[in-house]
Design a protein around this motif. Structure first.
Motif, short mmCIF file in Angstrom:
data_model
loop_
_atom_site.label_atom_id
_atom_site.label_comp_id
_atom_site.label_asym_id
_atom_site.label_seq_id
_atom_site.Cartn_x
_atom_site.Cartn_y
_atom_site.Cartn_z
N GLN A 221 0.82 -1.10 0.00
CA GLN A 221 -0.03 0.00 -0.04
C GLN A 221 0.88 1.26 -0.06
O GLN A 221 0.45 2.14 -0.38
N GLY A 222 1.92 1.11 0.45
CA GLY A 222 2.95 2.47 0.56
C GLY A 222 3.25 2.48 2.04
O GLY A 222 2.63 2.08 2.95
N PHE A 223 4.41 3.35 2.43
CA PHE A 223 4.73 3.53 3.54
C PHE A 223 3.83 4.02 4.46
O PHE A 223 3.56 3.53 5.58
N PHE B 136 18.36 7.58 2.84
CA PHE B 136 17.98 6.22 2.15
C PHE B 136 16.85 6.73 1.53
O PHE B 136 16.66 6.07 0.19
N ILE B 137 15.76 6.79 2.29
CA ILE B 137 14.28 7.06 1.53
C ILE B 137 14.62 8.00 0.54
O ILE B 137 13.79 7.79 -0.48
N ARG B 138 15.09 9.03 0.75
CA ARG B 138 15.14 9.90 -0.69
C ARG B 138 15.71 9.15 -1.75
O ARG B 138 15.26 9.31 -2.69
N SER C 101 13.10 6.63 -3.16
CA SER C 101 12.01 7.18 -3.93
C SER C 101 12.43 7.67 -5.35
O SER C 101 11.62 7.93 -5.91
N HIS C 102 13.84 7.95 -5.39
CA HIS C 102 14.07 8.48 -6.94
C HIS C 102 14.70 7.41 -7.43
O HIS C 102 15.06 7.79 -8.83
N PRO D 146 6.65 1.24 -2.36
CA PRO D 146 7.13 2.75 -2.20
C PRO D 146 6.91 3.46 -1.10
O PRO D 146 6.15 3.09 -0.12
N GLY D 147 7.75 4.33 -0.97
CA GLY D 147 7.83 5.21 0.40
C GLY D 147 8.67 6.33 0.05
O GLY D 147 9.92 6.32 -0.59
N ASP D 148 8.22 7.60 0.43
CA ASP D 148 9.10 8.80 0.24
C ASP D 148 9.08 9.51 1.44
O ASP D 148 8.50 9.39 2.45
N LEU D 149 9.62 10.71 1.37
CA LEU D 149 9.95 11.65 2.57
C LEU D 149 8.65 12.26 2.91
O LEU D 149 8.63 12.51 4.20
N VAL D 150 7.72 12.66 2.20
CA VAL D 150 6.38 12.93 2.93
C VAL D 150 5.91 11.73 3.72
O VAL D 150 5.42 12.26 4.64
#
Lengths: 108, 1041
Positions: B203-205, B271-273, B276-277, B288-292
């Motif tokens: 589902q995502g982070f 790492f997350i940054r 995500s790129h 998927p997981g990003d800084l937001v």
């Protein structure tokens, strides 16, 4: 020729450094922009001086332009989304009025 | 309540910009050396270091005591230091009776005194009186209110709210929050280390975390806050806005707030940054997981913790905090002193007691007394500083007589000096290193093409190659060259037995071509093999192996899933058969492009093999009972998506329903359908290089290093790699130019291309003459043992083996001499060992799993030299230089120099900066001691049980016995070419221009035609006057455009 239906839209020309293409594309996708065109290897002059368009070892050091056609109601959200970015990075956004014939490609 | 589209985008954008100073963290399986302040490279070096100190609490320079030690060891030339101090003093007016230059030199080289004290309460009038040995002027009431509000205001925007609360109320929120967030990250981003997976990760982070948080009893005990917060909005952006508004943080300060939040756990954030790129990172696409997401989780938890503490009367929003400070300035000040760890130690107990008493009058009285005491102490400190310094310089009288105005000026100058102290030391250290180099470097006139060397070798620019090259040149008639370890060929590589691609090139590049490794021996079952052999004539080896398990299902569709569904037993057996050792078995690299027919045949053959396997799996039919025509019919039905398989019905007695089910299964799970086939064709077309590409790469590489004629019989193409056991940092010792992998594959690919007659024919037209008896041999330099192992020897032409022994002996001799030189520094033995003994020690280091330092790696790197070998071959560089061969005479258009500078030089700068910061502050920029490391999630390390992901290099790599072994200096680049030539090239490469102008690298140009040397110093080009036999080089300003 009389069968063509002209629908007014807004065109955005977003100029920024190539390394931020992924960020910009992602933002536009989330805002509901259906598609966009990328123009590479730009050069130009701005408040930071002249930026040459020499494509070197990688594609990150050049300026690019993203062209997107969007319905009017998306303009403000898009500009709002990009404003924190342009506070810290060089580049510009131009907004102009255009017309398209196949609305389905640009809007729901 | 959901945010508007624009607002959501704005938050996302803010978080993106806020996260930019945080450096990427690449998974450690392919460790990438990089500048920890890479996100701040648009600032000058000095400014970036200061910002780094604010954000990451990392020091940018060594402590003064270490520099003083360097002075004693002559690593810093006192003369150079003196000049830098003089430069600092130039814009300042002098002081009567005080030899300021002498004072400052004394301060630097003979004392450990320091005047900098940001929260000092001493006033100039007090200090002046004390110096004159007079009583202080009337004590003025120091306004508590001002003090307290001062420190709150300045911190408000710089630090997250809970940090302020911690420093005032000792609430420990920061630590607890970090623990909770780290645990959440470990759960979600795990890559196979934990036995029990977190549910709903797809589902995502943020969604996955939210689902778990709602059921998490531990969090539930914190009160309903978390539930309340999470109920506000589904999207993380909405949660962020909600929390920020609840905490009353003004919107203008949000971005700074985000930035300091993210910087607290900069390892995880980095790492997350990165993740995500990274478009090709499989786990990143699946989960998927990003800084937001990260920030939303952090803010939710922080709000809950703050609110919980709020129940005990502690302010739980920015507004309430400000109110508290305004109403209780004395208490706020004392609290900040005590819990912010700034307090006078002897007062700690009584201050704590009075705070706990909660009696306002007592607190105010105590505060007044404390401030008095502090003022006295601060004044004494500064007075002592000045007196001592004056004493050492015989200016005791002058300092006693100084006026208040002059004293103010003096103090501010001294404080400014101490701010600049680090740079002054650094520049002096670099000047010393530059002088040392200039003394030895010589630019002899180009000698006419002499006799043909016995062998030539292309080594990576890595600093470890320098030693081996030097020794190899000494043992015989060898000529060596330096080139980036990927030999200019960026390639995506699929190793035999692995399902994913590895990018064998600097991380700055994205390769466009794919090369696959195939087994020479037959390892798959007979039916499939015979199909392949019928179809493919040229390829003699069994090509099915990589294709069945990978290409059949497409590279991005999950290698493991396929293996497990498709052929679990044989897959597992096959996988275990291929461990590192068995790699010595002959493999074939698929380097040339496939023709369309070949690609089509492969896809068909693979599909047929897959279908056969599918029948076996689903219906338990043994392979020999599966007929060709059945397979063919099924394939056609699945591809065309029409009709039904009558043969299947007949052979296995199935009804139409079951047949249809099976065909759907073939289409979906086994991917036998038209669009997948198209995809596979596209993927196959990525394999290999066209003839034009091959010619281009070889020509570029050979021209860049200036090797275009006079080729010897053997041209070794030497990639490098390291060998160690039980070492999470293993890939940090491998080739950075190959993205943290071994360089042997690029070597093999390059050699294959350069040996091809068709390629050589075309190179001839470009002016590169490779004689028929010249043969490129790929090899691997093991930097732990200095062994050079040659590969693809079965391809040697028949004329060569007779010379082979001489070559092998030469390499062996070079290796022994090299380890003999290297081992004393590594094992700290004072007597030089015999070469055999050294060899044994080196081998042991490679295999000992308790060895924390198998080799020094790139430590002590400092120079990057671009030019012919003749520039440096007469002296030893002690393994401290990156050496890239270059001949400006074949580079009329400057393209080659531009390439070297925008690629290998930048990689060198990254390595240099990584070592610099890890050596200067190993706790904050480096990763601490290896002994406490625990692997986290299979991609990083933590210190101890739970901590931020550690970034940078471990202590054992850059320190020896707690002191820096690596001497931190900025990369000193030297280019041998005419001045105008180099300046024109720099003008074309934006990244180098930026690094140069902002002072991230030092740069020298050795002009062979004019005989002059130029250096970029103080933002301009200067000419060096180089008197022979001088210990010191003088710089003179020139007018250079």
């Amino acid at each position: 020729m009389t069968n063509l239906n002209f629908i007014p839209l807004k065109k955005l020309e977003i100029i920024l450094e190539g390394e931020y293409l992924q960020f910009a594309g992602d933002l536009l996708d989330r805002l509901g922009v259906k598609g966009y065109t990328v123009v590479n290897n730009l050069s130009g002059k701005g408040s930071h001086g002249f930026h040459d368009g020499h494509l070197m070892f990688n594609e990150d050091d050049v300026l690019i332009m993203i062209i997107a056609a969007v319905p009017e109601q998306l303009i403000e959200p898009i500009l709002q989304g990009f404003s924190p970015f342009y506070n810290e990075h060089s580049g510009v956004v131009f907004i102009s009025d255009i017309q398209v014939t196949r609305l389905v490609k640009f809007s729901d | 309540m959901s945010l508007s589209l624009g607002k959501e985008a704005q938050i996302r954008s803010m978080v993106f910009v806020a996260g930019e100073p945080i450096p990427y963290f690449w998974p450690m399986r392919a460790f990438i050396h990089h500048n920890p302040l890479h996100g701040l490279e648009r600032m000058s070096f000095e400014d970036a270091v200061a910002e780094g100190e604010r954000l990451f609490h990392g020091a940018g320079f060594l402590p003064r005591a270490t520099y003083q030690e360097y002075c004693r060891l002559k690593k810093i030339d006192i003369q150079a230091l003196s000049e830098n101090v003089a430069d600092f003093l130039e814009p300042h007016a002098s002081f009567e009776g005080i030899d300021l230059h002498g004072w400052l030199m004394c301060l630097l080289t003979e004392t450990d005194l320091s005047i900098t004290a940001p929260d000092s309460l001493a006033r100039v009038s007090d200090i002046s009186a004390a110096l004159k040995k007079q009583p202080s002027p009337e004590a003025q009431e120091v306004e508590n209110k001002n003090l307290a509000s001062q420190l709150i205001d300045s911190s408000m925007t710089q630090r997250p709210l809970y940090e302020l609360l911690d420093s005032l109320f000792d609430t420990g929120i920061g630590e607890e929050l970090d623990d909770l967030v780290i645990k959440s990250c470990l759960d979600y981003f795990d890559e196979g280390q934990s036995a029990w997976e977190m549910p709903e990760r797809e589902q995502g982070f943020f969604p996955a975390w939210r689902a778990v948080a709602r059921c998490n009893a531990r969090l539930f005990l914190r009160g309903r806050q978390i539930h309340e917060t999470l109920a506000i909005d589904d999207a993380p952006e909405g949660i962020i806005v909600h929390v920020m508004e609840r905490l009353n943080i003004p919107q203008d300060d949000w971005m700074k707030y985000f930035r300091s939040e993210l910087a607290r756990l900069h390892g995880w954030a980095g790492f997350i940054r990165w993740r995500s790129h990274a478009r090709h990172y499989r786990q990143g696409c699946e989960y998927p997981g990003d800084l937001v997401d990260f920030l939303a989780i952090r803010l939710t938890l922080s709000l809950a913790l703050i609110r919980e503490r709020g129940k005990n009367g502690i302010p739980d929003s920015a507004e309430k905090l400000e109110q508290f400070v305004r109403q209780n300035p004395a208490e706020a000040y004392l609290r900040q002193q005590l819990y912010g760890k700034n307090i006078i130690p002897s007062w700690a107990q009584r201050v704590e007691a009075v705070i706990l008493s909660a009696n306002k009058n007592h607190i105010e009285k105590e505060c007044r007394a404390y401030i008095e005491e502090k003022k006295l102490r601060d004044t004494k400190k500064q007075t002592d500083f000045l007196s001592e310094l004056a004493e050492l310089n015989n200016s005791g009288d002058a300092i006693a007589a100084i006026s208040d105005a002059e004293l103010t000026r003096l103090l501010s100058l001294l404080k400014e000096f101490e701010k600049r102290e680090g740079m002054i030391w650094l520049e002096a250290m670099e000047a010393t290193a530059i002088n040392q180099l200039l003394k030895s470097i010589s630019s002899p006139p180009p000698s006419p093409d002499g006799k043909r060397p016995f062998a030539q070798a292309l080594f990576c620019i890595d600093t470890r190659s320098e030693r081996l090259r030097r020794h190899l040149e000494n043992v015989g008639d060898y000529e060596t060259f330096g080139i980036a370890g990927f030999f200019g060929v960026p390639v995506s590589f699929m190793e035999l037995g692995k399902g994913s691609e590895v990018h064998l090139c600097p991380v700055l590049l994205t390769p466009k071509n794919l090369v696959m490794e195939m087994s020479v021996n037959n390892t798959q079952n007979a039916t499939a093999l015979s199909l392949m052999e019928k179809v493919l004539h040229e390829l003699k080896e069994s090509v099915l192996t990589p294709f069945v398990t990978v290409e059949a299902i497409g590279l991005l569709f999950g290698f493991d899933m396929v293996g497990k569904t498709l052929a679990p037993r044989s897959y597992n057996r096959w996988r275990s058969r291929l461990d590192h050792q068995s790699h010595k078995a002959n493999t074939h690299l698929l380097i040339d492009k496939l023709s369309r027919e070949q690609a089509d045949s492969i896809v068909r053959a693979v599909q047929r093999a897959v279908i056969a396997k599918a029948i076996e799996n689903e219906f338990d039919v043994p392979q020999e009972k599966i007929k060709d025509d059945l397979v063919r019919e099924l394939r056609e039905v699945a591809m065309k998506n029409a009709g039904s398989s009558l043969l299947l019905q007949k052979h296995l007695q199935l009804d139409t329903e079951r047949v249809r089910e099976f065909i759907e299964l073939l289409q979906d799970t086994y991917r036998i359908n038209a669009s997948d086939a198209r995809l596979q064709m596209t993927r196959l077309s990525r394999i290999g290089f066209t003839l034009e590409e091959q010619v281009g790469f070889v020509s570029q590489a050979l021209s860049a290093i200036g090797l275009i004629n006079n080729f010897s019989r053997f041209v070794l193409v030497v990639g490098h790699g390291s060998q160690s056991e039980n070492n999470p940092y293993e890939s940090a010792l491998d080739c950075g130019a190959c993205g943290g992998n071994l360089g042997v594959f690029n070597a093999r690919i390059f050699s294959h291309m350069a040996n091809k007659p068709a390629v050589r024919q075309r190179l001839l037209e470009q002016g590169i003459t490779i004689p028929d008896d010249a043969w490129f041999v790929p090899a691997l330099h093991n930097t732990t043992t200095d062994e050079i192992v040659m590969h693809d020897l079965e391809l040697l032409p028949s004329s060569h083996p007779v010379y082979f022994d001489r070559l092998k002996n030469g390499l062996l001799a070079a290796r022994r001499l090299c380890t003999q030189e290297r081992i004393p520094e590594l094992d700290f033995i004072s007597k030089q060992p015999s070469s055999v003994d050294a060899d044994k020690r080196a081998l042991r280091n490679a295999m000992d799993w308790s060895q924390v330092r198998p080799e020094w790696g790139l430590s002590r790197n400092v120079y990057f030299i671009i030019g012919p070998r003749s520039l440096t071959e007469t002296f030893s560089l002690e393994g401290r230089a990156f050496l890239h061969s270059y001949d400006y005479r074949v580079d009329r258009k400057l393209r080659l120099l531009e390439n070297i500078m925008s690629g290998p030089l930048v990689v060198g700068q990254w390595i240099n900066m990584e070592h610099y910061f890890s050596a200067v502050d190993n706790e904050h920029y480096g990763s601490g001691s290896k002994a406490y490391h625990n692997v986290a999630g299979q991609f990083g390390v933590m210190t101890g049980n739970l901590s931020d992901l550690r970034t940078g290099l471990p202590a054992q790599t850059v320190l020896a016995n707690g002191q820096p072994y690596h001497e931190p200096m900025r990369l000193i680049t030297v280019v041998e070419a005419p001045l105008e030539h180099v300046l024109a090239a720099i003008a074309q490469v934006l990244v180098v221009r930026r690094l140069l102008n902002n002072g991230w690298i030092r740069f020298l140009i050795v002009d062979p035609e004019s005989g002059k040397t130029h250096i970029y110093s103080k933002n301009q080009w200067q000419e060096c006057e180089q008197p022979v036999n001088a210990d010191h080089v003088i710089f003179k300003e020139t007018n250079v455009s």
